[in-house]
Design an enzyme around this catalytic site. Sequence first.
Site, PDB file in Angstrom:
ATOM      1  N   ASP A  11      90.393   5.025  53.405  1.00 59.63           N
ATOM      2  CA  ASP A  11      90.764   5.534  54.350  1.00 59.63           C
ATOM      3  C   ASP A  11      91.240   7.224  54.210  1.00 59.63           C
ATOM      4  OD1 ASP A  11      90.359   3.304  55.860  1.00 59.63           O
ATOM      5  OD2 ASP A  11      92.376   2.495  55.846  1.00 59.63           O
TER       6      ASP A  11
HETATM    7  N1  URA Z   1      91.768  -1.302  52.848  1.00 58.02           N
HETATM    8  C1  URA Z   1      92.251  -0.669  53.831  1.00 58.02           C
HETATM    9  O1  URA Z   1      92.689  -0.967  54.688  1.00 58.02           O
HETATM   10  N2  URA Z   1      92.055   0.863  53.708  1.00 58.02           N
HETATM   11  C2  URA Z   1      91.602   1.227  52.490  1.00 58.02           C
HETATM   12  O2  URA Z   1      91.399   2.507  52.455  1.00 58.02           O
HETATM   13  C3  URA Z   1      90.922   0.623  51.703  1.00 58.02           C
HETATM   14  C4  URA Z   1      91.047  -0.641  51.842  1.00 58.02           C
END
Ligand code: URA
Length: 264
Positions: free
Chosen positions: A131
């Site tokens: 993310d």
């Molecule tokens: N899980 C998430 O919620 N976000 C990420 O960036 C990676 C794994």
Amino acid sequence: MRRRKEPKWLQAAKARGGVADEGDFLSRALSRAGVLPPIEAERAIRDGRVTVNGKVTTVVVAPLEPEDVVVVDGERVDVRPTTRVLAFHKPKGLVVDGRDPEGIGTVFERLHALVPPDLRGFGWLAVGRLDRDTTGLLFFTNDERFVAHATDPETKLPKRYVATVSGKVSDAKLETLRAGVELDDFTTQPAQAERRGERQVVLTLTEGKFHQVKRMLGAVGLATLELHREAVGTYVIDVELDALRELTDDEVQGLLGYRPRHLG
Ligand code: URA
């Protein structure tokens, strides 16, 4: 010295020996092999600067056989498959996407600014996603077979996340995270979950669905304040924030369970 037992995921990956090969075509072969990045490879082909077995070929998707002789701007180039892997320590804010409507920045823009000159000819793929607000380990590679290896849940390659959370990290919550959590669209595979200090959960997953860590933690009543990926396979991130380095063949094979293509 006692030898550590090889993890199960590594044994399985070695036994499988990789995923099936796909046919190759001219522009892709050039950027996979590090001769020219994708857009430049296409331009060179369209401009008539590339010959295959002595004939000018202006078709970007012309099929290519391993024994074909490829010449770019008068120089013979080596288009045999190779595997290159870069470990990048992603800072917050960058998006793992080619597009960025918000204009904050993409990991590919950072990659192009950081990549050393001898690696600029490759076409780079991000291996999985993080993310925008997640920090930590993100691989780039020129080899889509490595992407498949690293992201396919069947490989069971562990990805270790450290989440800073608000809420009490109780044993019962950790137990639920380990056993599998029922989310709207699927039930998570068994995972490792440990407490680190008062406010952190270390979650090791072998799958990677959309927002999986945040959703799993949310399902047990923990809101994620910060998220960091610190390891994949047995490779633990060892580059500074916003820096990258290339992994050696031994690291790719020994820590990530993937045999680089140039090793045959
Ligand atoms: N899980 C998430 O919620 N976000 C990420 O960036 C990676 C794994």
